[in-house]
Design a protein around this motif. Structure first.
Motif, PDB file in Angstrom:
ATOM      1  N   ALA A 138       8.929   9.427 -28.464  1.00  0.00           N
ATOM      2  CA  ALA A 138       9.748   9.743 -29.637  1.00  0.00           C
ATOM      3  C   ALA A 138       9.268  10.984 -30.369  1.00  0.00           C
ATOM      4  O   ALA A 138      10.066  11.647 -31.047  1.00  0.00           O
ATOM      5  N   ASP A 139       8.018  11.327 -30.238  1.00  0.00           N
ATOM      6  CA  ASP A 139       7.418  12.408 -31.014  1.00  0.00           C
ATOM      7  C   ASP A 139       8.205  13.712 -30.852  1.00  0.00           C
ATOM      8  O   ASP A 139       8.251  14.299 -29.768  1.00  0.00           O
ATOM      9  N   GLU A 198      14.115   9.295 -33.349  1.00  0.00           N
ATOM     10  CA  GLU A 198      13.550   8.420 -34.373  1.00  0.00           C
ATOM     11  C   GLU A 198      13.755   6.968 -33.935  1.00  0.00           C
ATOM     12  O   GLU A 198      14.886   6.479 -33.942  1.00  0.00           O
ATOM     13  N   PRO A 199      12.692   6.279 -33.535  1.00  0.00           N
ATOM     14  CA  PRO A 199      12.848   4.875 -33.129  1.00  0.00           C
ATOM     15  C   PRO A 199      13.116   3.997 -34.344  1.00  0.00           C
ATOM     16  O   PRO A 199      12.470   4.141 -35.388  1.00  0.00           O
ATOM     17  N   VAL A 200      14.092   3.125 -34.202  1.00  0.00           N
ATOM     18  CA  VAL A 200      14.439   2.188 -35.272  1.00  0.00           C
ATOM     19  C   VAL A 200      14.075   0.798 -34.773  1.00  0.00           C
ATOM     20  O   VAL A 200      14.763   0.220 -33.927  1.00  0.00           O
ATOM     21  N   TRP A 201      12.958   0.256 -35.270  1.00  0.00           N
ATOM     22  CA  TRP A 201      12.433  -1.026 -34.806  1.00  0.00           C
ATOM     23  C   TRP A 201      12.921  -2.167 -35.695  1.00  0.00           C
ATOM     24  O   TRP A 201      13.038  -2.014 -36.905  1.00  0.00           O
ATOM     25  N   GLY A 202      13.155  -3.306 -35.081  1.00  0.00           N
ATOM     26  CA  GLY A 202      13.560  -4.498 -35.820  1.00  0.00           C
ATOM     27  C   GLY A 202      14.069  -5.538 -34.845  1.00  0.00           C
ATOM     28  O   GLY A 202      14.165  -5.294 -33.636  1.00  0.00           O
ATOM     29  N   HIS A 203      14.399  -6.727 -35.350  1.00  0.00           N
ATOM     30  CA  HIS A 203      14.981  -7.733 -34.464  1.00  0.00           C
ATOM     31  C   HIS A 203      16.158  -8.441 -35.125  1.00  0.00           C
ATOM     32  O   HIS A 203      16.473  -9.589 -34.825  1.00  0.00           O
ATOM     33  N   ALA A 245       3.836   1.629 -27.746  1.00  0.00           N
ATOM     34  CA  ALA A 245       3.069   2.876 -27.757  1.00  0.00           C
ATOM     35  C   ALA A 245       3.730   3.924 -26.859  1.00  0.00           C
ATOM     36  O   ALA A 245       3.770   5.118 -27.205  1.00  0.00           O
ATOM     37  N   GLN A 246       4.257   3.496 -25.700  1.00  0.00           N
ATOM     38  CA  GLN A 246       4.953   4.429 -24.809  1.00  0.00           C
ATOM     39  C   GLN A 246       6.166   5.028 -25.500  1.00  0.00           C
ATOM     40  O   GLN A 246       6.425   6.230 -25.414  1.00  0.00           O
ATOM     41  N   VAL A 247       6.933   4.175 -26.180  1.00  0.00           N
ATOM     42  CA  VAL A 247       8.133   4.646 -26.867  1.00  0.00           C
ATOM     43  C   VAL A 247       7.768   5.620 -27.975  1.00  0.00           C
ATOM     44  O   VAL A 247       8.387   6.680 -28.127  1.00  0.00           O
TER      45      VAL A 247
END
Length: 318
Positions: free
Chosen positions: A73-74, A78-83, A67-69
């Motif tokens: 980012a707003d 652009e956050p790119v999430w994944g693992h 949530a902080q990220v």
């Protein structure tokens, strides 16, 4: 605009062979530097054409951290999430999504670490090198690739002191490449920064300090490598919120410089390779802006320094 420009930042994206996600303590610690240095430096860029900033993160993190990220980012990145593995899966998939081959003729990608910062005109200065391409002819490389490196930057340590750092083939590298229909872009992560010449020519650009390395407990690969300077140069070139010693000047700065010079000489006596690197960086700086040609057999920085140190008489301890 004849190019797209992506800034790529790996925050906590998975490295090859990494199994477990980074602990919350590490994520929180790293987020502090990102918030104080990296984020403001890239969101306050001036003078350049629009660019997109992609930040790669492991999605196996606490909801509160995510949530902080997302809040940060707003309107900024652009956050790119994944693992998945960053180089093998996450980055190629993101490039396919954000930089399809059907875009403008060229793509520029720049790498910036999540705990470092760039000067307020960094993006504009990278993009300005695109205008050099018509004058370079065959020097652009057989594969239409050109790395761009700004040789001078700054370092700031935990005490708040500011140091100058000259570094050819440094980590704040960019790649200009011509898009090839049907083929994915290479991006600046196509090779390690210290081996860039093995892939394409490197334009070493002499300019005012263009980048800032933040030295801290979790960043052990970087050491103070140059003279201490007035913090005024940091204020003049960078828009960051990182706390540093803004008051030191006059006699206090002269005394601090003398103490640091003595420590640096002692450090070089124990690690001659660092002295060789500093000397080589100075010589490279004196050459002005120049092109280091593509050389598939170019030595890594470590191997090059070891070779030069041995030539100067250094013998490693057995």
């Amino acid at each position: 605009m004849p190019f797209d420009h992506l800034v790529l930042t790996r925050f906590s994206a998975v490295r090859r062979g990494q199994v477990e996600p980074m602990p919350l303590e590490w994520l929180t610690y790293r987020l502090g530097f990102f918030y104080d240095a990296c984020h403001p430096s890239l969101t306050r860029q001036v003078g350049g054409a629009p660019f997109r900033w992609l930040v790669f993160l492991d999605d196996r993190c606490p909801d509160a951290f995510r949530a902080q990220v997302e809040e940060l980012a707003d309107g900024a990145f652009e956050p790119v999430w994944g693992h998945e593995d960053f180089h093998g899966v996450a980055l190629p998939q993101a490039i396919e999504r954000y930089a399809a081959a059907s875009g403008p003729s060229h793509l520029i990608t720049s790498r910036v670490d999540s705990d470092d910062a760039v000067a307020r005109d960094f993006v504009a200065a990278v993009q300005a090198q695109f205008d050099r391409l018509p004058t370079m002819g065959s020097s652009f490389g057989q594969d239409d690739l050109l790395f761009v490196n700004f040789t001078r930057g700054l370092q700031v340590d935990r005490s708040g002191a500011v140091y100058r750092r000259d570094q050819p083939h440094g980590p704040f590298l960019s790649l200009i490449e011509r898009r090839t229909p049907g083929a994915p872009p290479r991006t600046v992560h196509t090779t390690k920064h210290n081996l860039a010449r093995r892939t394409a020519p490197v334009l070493e650009v002499r300019a005012e300090p263009m980048w800032l390395q933040v030295l801290h407990d979790a960043n052990l690969r970087n050491v103070v490598a140059g003279p201490q300077v007035s913090p005024r140069v940091l204020r003049r070139r960078f828009d960051i919120d990182l706390v540093h010693d803004e008051d030191i000047s006059g006699a206090g700065l002269l005394a601090a410089r003398a103490r640091h010079r003595a420590r640096l000489l002692q450090q070089w006596a124990h690690h001659p390779g660092q002295a060789v690197e500093a000397g080589a960086a100075t010589v490279d700086r004196l050459r002005g802006t120049h092109l280091s040609p593509h050389d598939p057999a170019a030595l890594s920085t470590g191997a090059w320094l070891r070779e030069r140190a041995l030539r100067l008489g250094y013998r490693p301890r057995s």
